[in-house]
Scaffold this active site. Structure first.
Site, PDB file in Angstrom:
ATOM      1  N   ARG A   1      36.838  75.857  67.051  1.00 10.20           N
ATOM      2  CA  ARG A   1      36.797  74.740  66.116  1.00 10.20           C
ATOM      3  C   ARG A   1      36.123  75.073  64.790  1.00 10.20           C
ATOM      4  O   ARG A   1      36.130  74.283  63.870  1.00 10.20           O
ATOM      5  CB  ARG A   1      36.152  73.516  66.755  1.00 10.20           C
ATOM      6  CG  ARG A   1      34.745  73.729  67.209  1.00 10.20           C
ATOM      7  CD  ARG A   1      34.412  72.679  68.243  1.00 10.20           C
ATOM      8  NE  ARG A   1      33.021  72.283  68.172  1.00 10.20           N
ATOM      9  CZ  ARG A   1      32.608  71.210  67.551  1.00 10.20           C
ATOM     10  NH1 ARG A   1      33.467  70.424  66.933  1.00 10.20           N
ATOM     11  NH2 ARG A   1      31.344  70.915  67.541  1.00 10.20           N
TER      12      ARG A   1
ATOM     13  N   CYS B   1      29.874  62.647  75.906  1.00 13.63           N
ATOM     14  CA  CYS B   1      28.857  62.890  74.881  1.00 13.63           C
ATOM     15  C   CYS B   1      29.359  63.764  73.733  1.00 13.63           C
ATOM     16  O   CYS B   1      28.592  64.228  72.925  1.00 13.63           O
ATOM     17  CB  CYS B   1      27.602  63.501  75.507  1.00 13.63           C
ATOM     18  SG  CYS B   1      27.874  65.110  76.228  1.00 13.63           S
TER      19      CYS B   1
ATOM     20  N   GLU C   1      32.775  70.394  80.505  1.00 18.15           N
ATOM     21  CA  GLU C   1      33.234  70.879  79.204  1.00 18.15           C
ATOM     22  C   GLU C   1      34.085  72.134  79.328  1.00 18.15           C
ATOM     23  O   GLU C   1      34.604  72.642  78.354  1.00 18.15           O
ATOM     24  CB  GLU C   1      32.041  71.131  78.281  1.00 18.15           C
ATOM     25  CG  GLU C   1      30.999  72.064  78.857  1.00 18.15           C
ATOM     26  CD  GLU C   1      29.732  72.134  78.017  1.00 18.15           C
ATOM     27  OE1 GLU C   1      29.795  71.848  76.820  1.00 18.15           O
ATOM     28  OE2 GLU C   1      28.681  72.498  78.577  1.00 18.15           O
TER      29      GLU C   1
ATOM     30  N   ARG D   1      19.377  67.470  73.411  1.00 19.03           N
ATOM     31  CA  ARG D   1      19.599  68.915  73.270  1.00 19.03           C
ATOM     32  C   ARG D   1      18.238  69.588  73.162  1.00 19.03           C
ATOM     33  O   ARG D   1      17.440  69.212  72.305  1.00 19.03           O
ATOM     34  CB  ARG D   1      20.409  69.208  72.013  1.00 19.03           C
ATOM     35  CG  ARG D   1      21.786  68.596  72.019  1.00 19.03           C
ATOM     36  CD  ARG D   1      22.571  69.087  70.809  1.00 19.03           C
ATOM     37  NE  ARG D   1      23.968  68.761  70.931  1.00 19.03           N
ATOM     38  CZ  ARG D   1      24.550  67.733  70.306  1.00 19.03           C
ATOM     39  NH1 ARG D   1      23.845  66.950  69.518  1.00 19.03           N
ATOM     40  NH2 ARG D   1      25.836  67.496  70.469  1.00 19.03           N
TER      41      ARG D   1
ATOM     42  N   ARG E   1      19.409  68.104  78.641  1.00 18.83           N
ATOM     43  CA  ARG E   1      20.341  69.190  78.955  1.00 18.83           C
ATOM     44  C   ARG E   1      19.562  70.492  78.900  1.00 18.83           C
ATOM     45  O   ARG E   1      18.861  70.761  77.921  1.00 18.83           O
ATOM     46  CB  ARG E   1      21.482  69.222  77.938  1.00 18.83           C
ATOM     47  CG  ARG E   1      22.498  70.313  78.260  1.00 18.83           C
ATOM     48  CD  ARG E   1      23.620  70.343  77.270  1.00 18.83           C
ATOM     49  NE  ARG E   1      23.160  70.757  75.955  1.00 18.83           N
ATOM     50  CZ  ARG E   1      23.934  70.775  74.885  1.00 18.83           C
ATOM     51  NH1 ARG E   1      25.188  70.390  74.977  1.00 18.83           N
ATOM     52  NH2 ARG E   1      23.461  71.176  73.728  1.00 18.83           N
TER      53      ARG E   1
ATOM     54  N   HIS F   1      19.600  72.606  58.798  1.00 18.14           N
ATOM     55  CA  HIS F   1      18.388  71.843  59.058  1.00 18.14           C
ATOM     56  C   HIS F   1      18.350  70.575  58.193  1.00 18.14           C
ATOM     57  O   HIS F   1      18.090  69.479  58.675  1.00 18.14           O
ATOM     58  CB  HIS F   1      17.188  72.740  58.757  1.00 18.14           C
ATOM     59  CG  HIS F   1      15.906  72.160  59.205  1.00 18.14           C
ATOM     60  ND1 HIS F   1      15.553  72.104  60.525  1.00 18.14           N
ATOM     61  CD2 HIS F   1      14.898  71.591  58.516  1.00 18.14           C
ATOM     62  CE1 HIS F   1      14.375  71.529  60.624  1.00 18.14           C
ATOM     63  NE2 HIS F   1      13.949  71.210  59.426  1.00 18.14           N
TER      64      HIS F   1
ATOM     65  N   ASN G   1      33.823  68.285  72.805  1.00 18.69           N
ATOM     66  CA  ASN G   1      33.988  69.328  71.778  1.00 18.69           C
ATOM     67  C   ASN G   1      34.395  70.649  72.425  1.00 18.69           C
ATOM     68  O   ASN G   1      35.375  71.271  72.038  1.00 18.69           O
ATOM     69  CB  ASN G   1      32.706  69.529  70.982  1.00 18.69           C
ATOM     70  CG  ASN G   1      32.211  68.240  70.360  1.00 18.69           C
ATOM     71  OD1 ASN G   1      32.965  67.274  70.284  1.00 18.69           O
ATOM     72  ND2 ASN G   1      30.971  68.223  69.939  1.00 18.69           N
ATOM     73  N   ASP G   2      33.614  71.070  73.438  1.00 17.83           N
ATOM     74  CA  ASP G   2      33.954  72.319  74.103  1.00 17.83           C
ATOM     75  C   ASP G   2      35.185  72.163  74.994  1.00 17.83           C
ATOM     76  O   ASP G   2      36.014  73.064  75.070  1.00 17.83           O
ATOM     77  CB  ASP G   2      32.765  72.841  74.921  1.00 17.83           C
ATOM     78  CG  ASP G   2      31.834  73.686  74.051  1.00 17.83           C
ATOM     79  OD1 ASP G   2      32.299  74.141  72.981  1.00 17.83           O
ATOM     80  OD2 ASP G   2      30.677  73.892  74.427  1.00 17.83           O
TER      81      ASP G   2
END
Lengths: 88, 583
Positions: B462, B499, B428, B294, B330, B187, B451-452
Site C-alpha cells: 500500500r 480496527c 490480518e 499500539r 497489541r 511524528h 490494512n494488512d
C-alpha cells in the site's frame, strides 16, 4: 598513564543510554579519560564524543586515563563494557 | 501578488484561517558580530545558563502533565547542554576569534559532517537532539526567546517540528501547522491528529513564501495552503468552515449518546492509539475504550529495549483512564530493524518477514516482559492482550503458554492479577481469516486489521504509489474474508471487531454493520462522525446493503454502490467524502 582495550559485546553497541552510563562513571574520577577507536580520540566525559565513535557490537575501543586515579577509572569503565552496560 | 496556493500532504483534518507564525530556524543566519573574547565567552555561558533554566522549567511542566516521553527527551537535552565536547569546542572557536553565535553555528556544521559518516541511523538521529539544544542556546544569544510563544493564536509554519517543540505546543495558541518536511506518519502528523489540530505537511519551500503575520488558510482535508487569500477565496472558505463547525456541533451533541442504529443495534466505538497523548482526545470524543493500543512507540527508543517498569507505567496510565471500559494492548508489531537496530535491516520482503508475533515469540524475553507489564496493569482497569501478525494456530498456543508462564511468575511474586485476562488476535493475514473457525476456539476475540488483510489478500503494497489504485479495503475478496471471520466468531461465542482504516471510512460503515461487526476501533477525532452515521441508519438496511455487496465482483462497483447508498441517506457528507478517502 594507564590504558586497556575492550570489545563491545552488547547487541546495540554504544547508544544513548550506554554512552550516558560511561559519562556518569568517567565523571566520578579526577583523571583525564579518553576513549580511542580507529584512530579517533574523544573525551570519555562527553556523550557527544562517545556517540561520534559509533561503536557497534564487535568493535574495539581503548580507554586511556591519566591522573591520580587512572587505574580505577579505566577498570571501572572496562567493567561496565564487559557487563554489556547491565542492559541485556 | 494575491492568493498564493500551495499543496502538501493532508496530515490532520480540519480547516482554519489565521495569521502565520514562521519558525524560521532552518534558514537562521547567525550573526558575525563580535565583541572581545571575554565578552563573547560570557555571553555564551549566560546563554547556557538561561537555556538550562528553560529546560528545567519544561521538565517541571512535563512532570506535572506526567508526560514520560517528553520528559526523557528533555532530560537528554539537559545532559547534552552540559556536554564538555560542546562547551569546549565552542569555547575554542570563540578563542580563535569567532562570535559566540557563529561559534555555535560552526560547531553544528562540524558535527553534521562527522555524523554523516555514521552508518547507524539511531546514532545519526541523536544529531538532531544535539542540534536542537545548540540552536536553543544560539537563539538565546540572538535575542529570541527560544520558546514557541505567541500573543494570539497563529498558524505555525516550520521546516520541521522537533520532538521538543511538539512536547511544548500549546493548543490554545496553535490553530494549525504547516511543515516543509514529513509525511502522513511523521511524528508531527501524529501529534497534530492527537491534538485535533489541522495540519498540512511536506509543503516544500513554503517558508520562503510566507511572512510572519500574513493571512493564511490551511485545509487539512485536501492538503492545501492558501497564503494571502483574495476576497472570493476567503468567502468560499468561510462558508466551508461555517458548515464544518455546524456539522461538528451536531456531532458534539451526540457525544454522550450510544452508537446505536435507528432500530436499536449497538456498536462499540473504540479508539486506536499510537501515542499516550491521544488518550485524552479518545475520552473527549466519547470512545468506549481502546480497541487498539499500539505499543511500538515504547520500543522505538534508542537506548535498548524498554524495561518492564517503563512499559507498566504506560499501560497503567491507559487502564486507569478507562476503568471498566476495555483497553486492548497489541503486543509489539514491528520488524527487527525498528527495535533491534540496523544490523537486522536487510530482509528482501520485510512485510512477509520476521515481524510481529514471529519476532516476539523468537525473542521471548520481549514478549514476556510486555505481557508481564500488561498483567501488572490488569488490577487498574479492564485490560486485554492482542497478538499481531498471527498466521498459524501454533503461534496462539505458544503465546498462551508464555501468558500462563507470566501469570504464574507474577503470582509467585505475590502480585494481584485480575483474571481472566482475555487474549485475542488481529485477523490480518488471509490464513487466519480462512481458518477463523479454528482460531475462534482458542482465543477470546478477533479484531480484523483491514490494512494488512487487504495488502496480503490483494498482494498490493500500500505504500507503492504505482499500484495504489488496486488497494481498496472494500474489495469483494476482502469483504468475504471479513464476513467469514465475523461469522466464525459468532458461531463460537466470541466477538469480532475491526480496527483498520475501513472503520473510519464513512461509505464502509453500513457494510460493516450489515456484516454484524461488534466493535469498530478508529482514530479518536473521527469517532463523532462515524457515530453520526451509525445513529442515522437502520440495521435492517445495512444487512441488505451487505447482501448486495457480497454479490458484487469488483472493488470499483462496491465503492460506487456504497457511496450512492451513503449519500442518499446523508447528502451533507458529500463535501467530506473525498477527504476522508485520502485519510
Amino acid at each position: 598513564m594507564y590504558k586497556k582495550t575492550v570489545e563491545i559485546k552488547n547487541t546495540l553497541g554504544i547508544h544513548a543510554r550506554p554512552a550516558s552510563e560511561i559519562v556518569k562513571r568517567a565523571s566520578k574520577f579526577k583523571s583525564n579519560i579518553s576513549i580511542e577507536k580507529d584512530g579517533m580520540e574523544v573525551n570519555a566525559k562527553s556523550i557527544m564524543g562517545i556517540l561520534m565513535l559509533a561503536c557497534e557490537q564487535g568493535s574495539k575501543i581503548t580507554i586511556v586515563a591519566d591522573g591520580e586515579d587512572e587505574k580505577e577509572a579505566v577498570e571501572s569503565i572496562v567493567e561496565l563494557v564487559d557487563n554489556k552496560f547491565y542492559e541485556e | 501578488m494575491k492568493n498564493r496556493v500551495f499543496r502538501g500532504i493532508p496530515a490532520s483534518s480540519g480547516i482554519v484561517m489565521g495569521k502565520a507564525y514562521v519558525l524560521s530556524r532552518e534558514i537562521f543566519v547567525p550573526s558575525l558580530a563580535r565583541k572581545t573574547t571575554e565578552e563573547e565567552l560570557a555571553t555564551f555561558y549566560s546563554a547556557i545558563k538561561s537555556t538550562q533554566r528553560d529546560l528545567e522549567g519544561i521538565i517541571q511542566r512535563l512532570k506535572e502533565q506526567k508526560s514520560h516521553e517528553g520528559l526523557k527527551l528533555i532530560e537528554v537535552q539537559l545532559l547534552l547542554l552540559k556536554d564538555p565536547f560542546f562547551v569546549e569546542t565552542v569555547e575554542n572557536y570563540i578563542r580563535e576569534g569567532e562570535g559566540a553565535s557563529y561559534a555555535i553555528h560552526k560547531f553544528i556544521e562540524t558535527l553534521k559532517t562527522e555524523f554523516e559518516t555514521i552508518g547507524d541511523p539511531y546514532i545519526k538521529d541523536r544529531f538532531l537532539d544535539i542540534k536542537d539544544v545548540a540552536r536553543r542556546v544560539m537563539r538565546k544569544i540572538e535575542g529570541e526567546t527560544g520558546e514557541l510563544s505567541y500573543q494570539e493564536p497563529h498558524v505555525l509554519f516550520a521546516h520541521d517540528l522537533t520532538p521538543s517543540d511538539t512536547a511544548q505546543l500549546d493548543k490554545e495558541y496553535v490553530l494549525g501547522f504547516v511543515t516543509e518536511t514529513g509525511g502522513k506518519m511523521s511524528h508531527t502528523a501524529i501529534i497534530a491528529r492527537a491534538l485535533g489540530i489541522p495540519a498540512v505537511v511536506g509543503v516544500g519551500g513554503i517558508l520562503k513564501e510566507v511572512k510572519n503575520g500574513e493571512q493564511v488558510i490551511i485545509d487539512g482535508f485536501r492538503g492545501v495552503v492558501v497564503v494571502a487569500p483574495d476576497e472570493d477565496t476567503k468567502r468560499t472558505y468561510e462558508k466551508r468552515i461555517r458548515e464544518y463547525r455546524e456539522y461538528e456541533k451536531k456531532l458534539e451533541k451526540a457525544k454522550e449518546l450510544p452508537a446505536t442504529t435507528i432500530d436499536g443495534k449497538e456498536i462499540d466505538l473504540t479508539a486506536n492509539i499510537e501515542i499516550p497523548l491521544e488518550l485524552k482526545p479518545a475520552v473527549e470524543n466519547g470512545a468506549r475504550g481502546i480497541g487498539l493500543y499500539r505499543t511500538e512507540f515504547i520500543f522505538l527508543t534508542d537506548d535498548g529495549l524498554p524495561d518492564e517498569e517503563t512499559q507498566f507505567r504506560y499501560y497503567r496510565e491507559a487502564a486507569e483512564m478507562f476503568r471498566d471500559l476495555p483497553v486492548i494492548f497489541r503486543t509489539l508489531d514491528s520488524g527487527g530493524d525498528k527495535i533491534l537496530g540496523w544490523q537486522y535491516l536487510k530482509e528482501d520482503n520485510p512485510f512477509l518477514g520476521w515481524r510481529g508475533i514471529r519476532l516476539t515469540l523468537d525473542r521471548k524475553e520481549i514478549f514476556l516482559s510486555q505481557v508481564r507489564a500488561i498483567l501488572k496493569a490488569s488490577s487498574y482497569g479492564n485490560v486485554k492482550i492482542m497478538l499481531p501478525m498471527v498466521s498459524s494456530l501454533e503461534e496462539v498456543e505458544r503465546a498462551r503458554e508464555l501468558l500462563e508462564e507470566a501469570i504464574n511468575g507474577l503470582e509467585k511474586e505475590g502480585r494481584h492479577i485480575k483474571k481472566p485476562v482475555e487474549m485475542g488476535i488481529m485477523v490480518e493475514i488471509p490464513s487466519a481469516a480462512i481458518l477463523s473457525e479454528h482460531f475462534a476456539k482458542h482465543v477470546d476475540f478477533f479484531s480484523i486489521g483491514t490494512n494488512d488483510l487487504t495488502q496480503y489478500t490483494l498482494a498490493v503494497d500500500r505504500t507503492n504509489e504505482r499500484i495504489s489504485y488496486l488497494f481498496d479495503h472494500v474489495n469483494p475478496a476482502v469483504v468475504r474474508l471479513m464476513r467469514q471471520t465475523i461469522d466464525a466468531a459468532h458461531e463460537n461465542g466470541i466477538w469480532a471487531g475491526v480496527c483498520g482504516e475501513i472503520a473510519s471510512d464513512p461509505v464502509a460503515i453500513p457494510l460493516l454493520i450489515g456484516l454484524n461487526v461488534d466493535e469498530l476501533s478508529l482514530t479518536p477525532a473521527l469517532i463523532p462522525q462515524i457515530k453520526g452515521i451509525i445513529r442515522g441508519i437502520s440495521y435492517q438496511e445495512c444487512v441488505k446493503i451487505a447482501q448486495e455487496v457480497l454479490k458484487m465482483d469488483s472493488a470499483r462497483k462496491v465503492r460506487k454502490f456504497l457511496s450512492q447508498e451513503l449519500l442518499s441517506r446523508f447528502p451533507h457528507l458529500e463535501n467530506l467524502l473525498v477527504e476522508v478517502d485520502n485519510d
